[in-house]
Design an enzyme around this catalytic site. Structure first.
Site, PDB file in Angstrom:
ATOM      1  N   CYS A   1       3.534   1.835   4.335  1.00 22.29           N
ATOM      2  CA  CYS A   1       2.361   1.073   3.873  1.00 22.29           C
ATOM      3  C   CYS A   1       2.669  -0.421   3.913  1.00 22.29           C
ATOM      4  O   CYS A   1       1.836  -1.223   4.342  1.00 22.29           O
ATOM      5  CB  CYS A   1       1.981   1.470   2.444  1.00 22.29           C
ATOM      6  SG  CYS A   1       1.564   3.212   2.230  1.00 22.29           S
TER       7      CYS A   1
ATOM      8  N   CYS B   1       5.421   2.624  -1.015  1.00 27.02           N
ATOM      9  CA  CYS B   1       5.458   3.243   0.319  1.00 27.02           C
ATOM     10  C   CYS B   1       5.937   2.261   1.389  1.00 27.02           C
ATOM     11  O   CYS B   1       5.282   1.248   1.637  1.00 27.02           O
ATOM     12  CB  CYS B   1       4.053   3.760   0.621  1.00 27.02           C
ATOM     13  SG  CYS B   1       3.743   4.178   2.341  1.00 27.02           S
TER      14      CYS B   1
END
Length: 138
Positions: free
Chosen positions: A56, A53
């Site tokens: 993230c 991600c």
């Protein structure tokens, strides 16, 4: 010799700055985390992420290391990061009905979500989110 000394000082400075950010703990398991939250009467701040991600990674590299963010979160919450694709992650992702990462969850000692946010934030926004979570739990 000067290059080596510069490199060592630069590396030490970076490590010091990163140490000022959020300190994430690694509990033995999720139930142990809940027990600590209950004992300390604090909310758990759970960073539900995956390794692939992009947002993230941004939070991990740019936001969580900020001193201002660390100061607030370390004093206010039990901070836990968990990959939603390994270990207990998939079961928690299912029980918390996660549909996106990152999902930032604030969970009480009984395992109830008191506040949630999906997506990445800047430092000030993350602090404001934490304050909302604290107000929601009262």
């Amino acid at each position: 010799m000067r290059k080596i000394l510069f490199y060592l000082l630069f590396t030490a400075a970076i490590n010091t700055l990163q140490a000022q950010g959020i300190r994430f703990t690694t509990p033995k398991n999720w139930n142990a985390a809940l027990a600590v939250a209950k004992k300390e009467n604090k909310l758990i701040f759970l960073d539900a992420y995956t390794t692939w991600c992009g947002p993230c990674k941004y939070m991990q590299e740019e936001i969580f290391p900020l001193a201002s963010v660390g100061k607030f979160y370390n004093a206010s919450f039990i901070n836990i990061k968990m990959d939603m694709e390994i270990g207990e992650g998939p079961d928690l992702a299912s029980s918390f009905q996660l549909v996106a990462v990152p999902t930032l969850l604030f969970i009480n000692g009984d395992g109830k979500i008191v506040y949630r946010y999906e997506g990445a934030l800047k430092g000030r926004e993350l602090i404001a989110l934490g304050k909302k979570a604290l107000n929601s739990s009262n």
